[in-house]
Design a protein around this motif. Structure first.
Motif, PDB file in Angstrom:
ATOM      1  N   SER A   1       0.838  -1.195   0.000  1.00 58.23           N
ATOM      2  CA  SER A   1       0.000   0.000   0.000  1.00 58.23           C
ATOM      3  C   SER A   1       0.874   1.247   0.000  1.00 58.23           C
ATOM      4  O   SER A   1       2.077   1.179   0.307  1.00 58.23           O
TER       5      SER A   1
ATOM      6  N   GLY B   1      -6.891  -2.905   1.955  1.00 57.14           N
ATOM      7  CA  GLY B   1      -7.873  -1.828   1.999  1.00 57.14           C
ATOM      8  C   GLY B   1      -7.792  -0.903   0.802  1.00 57.14           C
ATOM      9  O   GLY B   1      -8.159   0.272   0.884  1.00 57.14           O
TER      10      GLY B   1
ATOM     11  N   GLU C   1     -11.134   0.512  -2.308  1.00 52.86           N
ATOM     12  CA  GLU C   1     -11.979   1.707  -2.308  1.00 52.86           C
ATOM     13  C   GLU C   1     -11.603   2.691  -3.400  1.00 52.86           C
ATOM     14  O   GLU C   1     -12.280   3.701  -3.583  1.00 52.86           O
TER      15      GLU C   1
ATOM     16  N   ARG D   1      -8.008  -6.295  -1.251  1.00 50.56           N
ATOM     17  CA  ARG D   1      -8.940  -6.116  -0.133  1.00 50.56           C
ATOM     18  C   ARG D   1      -8.230  -6.123   1.207  1.00 50.56           C
ATOM     19  O   ARG D   1      -8.568  -5.344   2.097  1.00 50.56           O
ATOM     20  N   ARG D   2      -7.240  -7.003   1.369  1.00 47.80           N
ATOM     21  CA  ARG D   2      -6.517  -7.058   2.644  1.00 47.80           C
ATOM     22  C   ARG D   2      -5.758  -5.776   2.915  1.00 47.80           C
ATOM     23  O   ARG D   2      -5.553  -5.394   4.072  1.00 47.80           O
TER      24      ARG D   2
END
Length: 353
Positions: free
Chosen positions: A160, A275, A278, A272-273
């Protein structure tokens, strides 16, 4: 000690050289560049996954690739030079998911680099990372994001923007690697045998796979598989399954499309893990399975777009070994990352999206 003598790159390497290694289940690739990312040495050798081969044999293949690349680098300027050395090195290796494995390999690789370095000295910085880390660095030119690797093994890895990491798959050919070349080759063999038994519709794999192995019938494959067929040889059958799918064979198509959908699921799990579902992003696709078969890529893209709307799939920008150079550059004093990326782009062919 086996130091490398000969010409050098003195005029271009005052800040020292960068060295990157991509060690996988099929082959090991090494690049050596100047501090600014100009490629001056390349080397390759056999597989170096420590879990599959053991540490000793894996280190020997890495040593061969590094020695070949360093020999080319040191002789590239054509003038004697005893001051050239590797300032920063990054080894991205399959099978080093645990910190204890990375620590062990870091110690052993320090000895390897001291052996092949003209000064017989270890680098100032030595990094050992997983194959996913360097694949992402290469595919995204050093930026965070998500990458899916499908080659001899398979793995999804992501980072991320704030530095958190996640992965899916990559558990090896016994417990995972559901979408690897090995898995596709093995699934093709199993489906061909089922068809030969009359347990499913006929598939051209009944004829294609024996032909690829130089035997006359599917039954003749059995003793080959159980007596002498290595994992890499089964993985080498994946293109046969891919060609049958491209030719319209329904059984082969189901194998290939299923592989692509599973890769998409792996990518979505990582997104998804972290986040990151979105907002919009792009999953980078690397590895021989994705590079050689458009059907796998299409199925993966469809699955990603279904599960995480706003995300897309494209081929990675640079190969994993270039990612290892970028990581090495980040730890080298005085390295300009933008310049390294530019020069890597000039020295290596980018993969078209």
């Amino acid at each position: 000690m086996m130091g490398i003598q000969g010409g050098g790159v003195c005029s271009r390497s005052a800040a020292g050289l960068l060295l990157g290694v991509d060690g996988g289940g099929t082959r090991t690739d090494c690049l050596v560049t100047t501090a600014e990312g100009v490629v001056i040495g390349r080397g390759s050798a056999g597989p170096s996954n420590i879990q599959a081969m053991g540490i000793g044999p894996a280190l020997e293949e890495i040593r061969k690739a590094v020695y070949e690349a360093m020999r080319e680098a040191v002789s590239s300027a054509g003038a004697p030079c005893r001051s050239v050395r590797v300032a920063s090195a990054c080894f991205g290796l399959a099978g080093v998911g645990r910190e204890s494995d990375r620590d062990l390999m870091k110690t052993r690789l320090g000895y390897v680099l001291a052996e092949v370095n003209p000064l017989n000295a270890p680098p100032v910085s030595l990094i050992v990372a997983s194959d996913g880390v360097i694949a992402l660095a290469g595919a995204n030119a050093g930026e965070p994001g998500v990458v899916v690797i499908a080659g001899t093994g398979s793995l999804a890895y992501g980072m991320s923007p704030d530095g958190r990491e996640a992965r899916a798959g990559g558990w090896g050919y016994i417990l995972g690697d559901e979408v690897s070349a090995y898995h596709i080759g093995l699934k093709g063999l199993r489906e061909a045998l089922r068809a030969a038994d009359g347990r499913r519709m006929h598939t051209s794999l009944v004829e294609d796979l024996p032909a690829a192995l130089g035997v006359k019938s599917i039954e003749e494959i059995i003793p080959i598989v159980y007596s002498s067929m290595a994992r890499a040889e089964i993985a080498a059958l994946a293109p046969v399954v891919g060609q049958a799918a491209t030719g319209g064979d329904e059984v082969a198509s189901n194998v290939i499309l299923g592989a692509g959908r599973e890769l998409g699921l792996m990518a979505a799990a990582v997104i998804r893990r972290l986040g990151m579902d979105e907002y919009a992003g792009c999953v980078s696709a690397v590895g021989g399975v994705l590079e050689s078969n458009e059907m796998v890529l299409w199925a993966m893209r469809d699955r990603v777009e279904e599960l995480v709307p706003g995300w897309s799939v494209a081929r990675g920008k640079y190969p994993p070994v270039a990612g290892a150079i970028l990581i090495a550059a980040r730890t080298a004093n005085g390295a300009s990352i933008d310049k390294v990326i530019h020069n890597i782009g000039s020295g290596l062919q980018e993969v078209p999206s």
